[in-house]
Design a protein around this motif. Sequence first.
Motif, short mmCIF file in Angstrom:
data_model
loop_
_atom_site.label_atom_id
_atom_site.label_comp_id
_atom_site.label_asym_id
_atom_site.label_seq_id
_atom_site.Cartn_x
_atom_site.Cartn_y
_atom_site.Cartn_z
N THR A 105 2.23 -40.51 -12.87
CA THR A 105 2.41 -41.20 -13.62
C THR A 105 2.59 -40.30 -14.99
N ARG A 106 1.73 -40.09 -15.63
CA ARG A 106 1.28 -39.71 -16.39
C ARG A 106 2.15 -38.75 -16.77
N LEU A 107 2.36 -37.86 -15.64
CA LEU A 107 3.32 -36.59 -16.21
C LEU A 107 4.81 -36.55 -16.20
N GLU A 108 5.02 -38.02 -15.35
CA GLU A 108 6.14 -38.60 -15.43
C GLU A 108 6.43 -39.04 -16.91
N HIS A 109 5.90 -39.83 -17.73
CA HIS A 109 6.12 -40.05 -18.91
C HIS A 109 5.98 -38.81 -20.30
N LEU A 110 5.67 -37.94 -20.03
CA LEU A 110 5.53 -37.07 -20.17
C LEU A 110 6.75 -35.33 -19.98
N GLY A 111 7.56 -36.74 -19.81
CA GLY A 111 9.07 -35.65 -19.47
C GLY A 111 8.86 -34.41 -18.25
N TYR A 112 8.03 -34.80 -17.39
CA TYR A 112 8.43 -33.69 -16.38
C TYR A 112 9.42 -35.37 -15.02
N CYS A 113 9.24 -33.71 -14.35
CA CYS A 113 10.01 -34.45 -12.79
C CYS A 113 9.26 -34.52 -12.19
N CYS A 114 8.67 -35.53 -10.87
CA CYS A 114 7.29 -35.00 -10.05
C CYS A 114 7.66 -35.49 -8.59
N LEU A 115 7.01 -34.52 -7.88
CA LEU A 115 7.57 -35.12 -6.05
C LEU A 115 5.76 -35.22 -5.88
N THR A 116 5.77 -36.11 -5.02
CA THR A 116 4.65 -36.41 -4.17
C THR A 116 4.43 -36.43 -2.84
N ALA A 117 3.12 -35.47 -2.39
CA ALA A 117 2.76 -35.68 -0.87
C ALA A 117 1.31 -36.39 -0.24
N GLY A 118 0.91 -36.47 0.78
CA GLY A 118 0.29 -36.28 0.87
C GLY A 118 -1.22 -36.35 1.73
N THR A 119 -0.32 -35.42 2.32
CA THR A 119 -0.99 -34.23 3.81
C THR A 119 -0.50 -32.35 2.83
N GLY A 120 -1.18 -31.81 3.60
CA GLY A 120 -0.85 -29.68 2.74
C GLY A 120 0.36 -29.88 3.49
N ALA A 121 0.39 -30.37 4.69
CA ALA A 121 1.93 -30.05 5.87
C ALA A 121 2.94 -30.28 4.96
N GLN A 122 2.95 -32.01 4.67
CA GLN A 122 3.95 -32.75 3.54
C GLN A 122 4.25 -31.52 2.39
N GLY A 123 3.22 -31.37 1.87
CA GLY A 123 3.18 -30.46 0.21
C GLY A 123 3.89 -29.67 0.69
N LEU A 124 3.83 -28.44 1.67
CA LEU A 124 4.22 -27.11 1.91
C LEU A 124 5.91 -27.86 1.90
N ALA A 125 6.00 -28.64 3.00
CA ALA A 125 8.02 -29.05 3.45
C ALA A 125 8.03 -29.39 1.49
N ALA A 126 8.22 -30.20 1.25
CA ALA A 126 8.31 -30.82 0.24
C ALA A 126 8.61 -29.14 -1.03
N PHE A 127 7.57 -27.99 -1.02
CA PHE A 127 7.56 -26.96 -1.66
C PHE A 127 8.87 -26.66 -1.06
N ARG A 128 9.10 -26.23 0.18
CA ARG A 128 9.76 -25.35 1.11
C ARG A 128 10.95 -26.36 0.46
N GLU A 129 11.63 -26.55 0.05
CA GLU A 129 12.53 -28.25 0.04
C GLU A 129 13.18 -27.79 -0.79
N HIS A 130 12.42 -27.66 -2.20
CA HIS A 130 12.46 -28.41 -3.75
C HIS A 130 12.38 -27.36 -4.33
#
Length: 129
Positions: A23-48
């Motif tokens: 929320t803080r970063l989005e208010h500053l103009g960043y686009c944020c992706l989120t994940a709740g586990t390392g595996a989800q995070g790695l998948a998001a990193f590879r996809e975007h």
Amino acid sequence: MPEQAPTVLVIDNDLGVVTAISTRLEHLGYCCLTAGTGAQGLAAFREHDVDLVITDLNMPAGDGVTLARTIRKTSGAPILIVTGFQAEYRDALRGLPNVTLVRKPFDSNQLVELVEADLILSGRRLPAA
């Protein structure tokens, strides 16, 4: 055409931490992706196209050290690791370039400054003012 805002991937199994940071970063103009586990995070990193990663260390389904090592095999994107166990993991992360440890609890202004500094140092863009 305006340049796309930097994309930050926020990974933590604590939804409150993920929400507060994104929320803080989005208010500053960043686009944020989120994940709740390392595996989800790695998948998001590879996809975007991710410009910077903020991750916890202790998470289910893939810890932050493994995540950082895996990301480093293919990308030089800055990684901020937010943890209350800084000393215990320092040696495990030694030798991984462009990884910064941030102690929990952290000041949100300090975290934003680190995000901006890491993006600039890595040659990535900041959000348009």
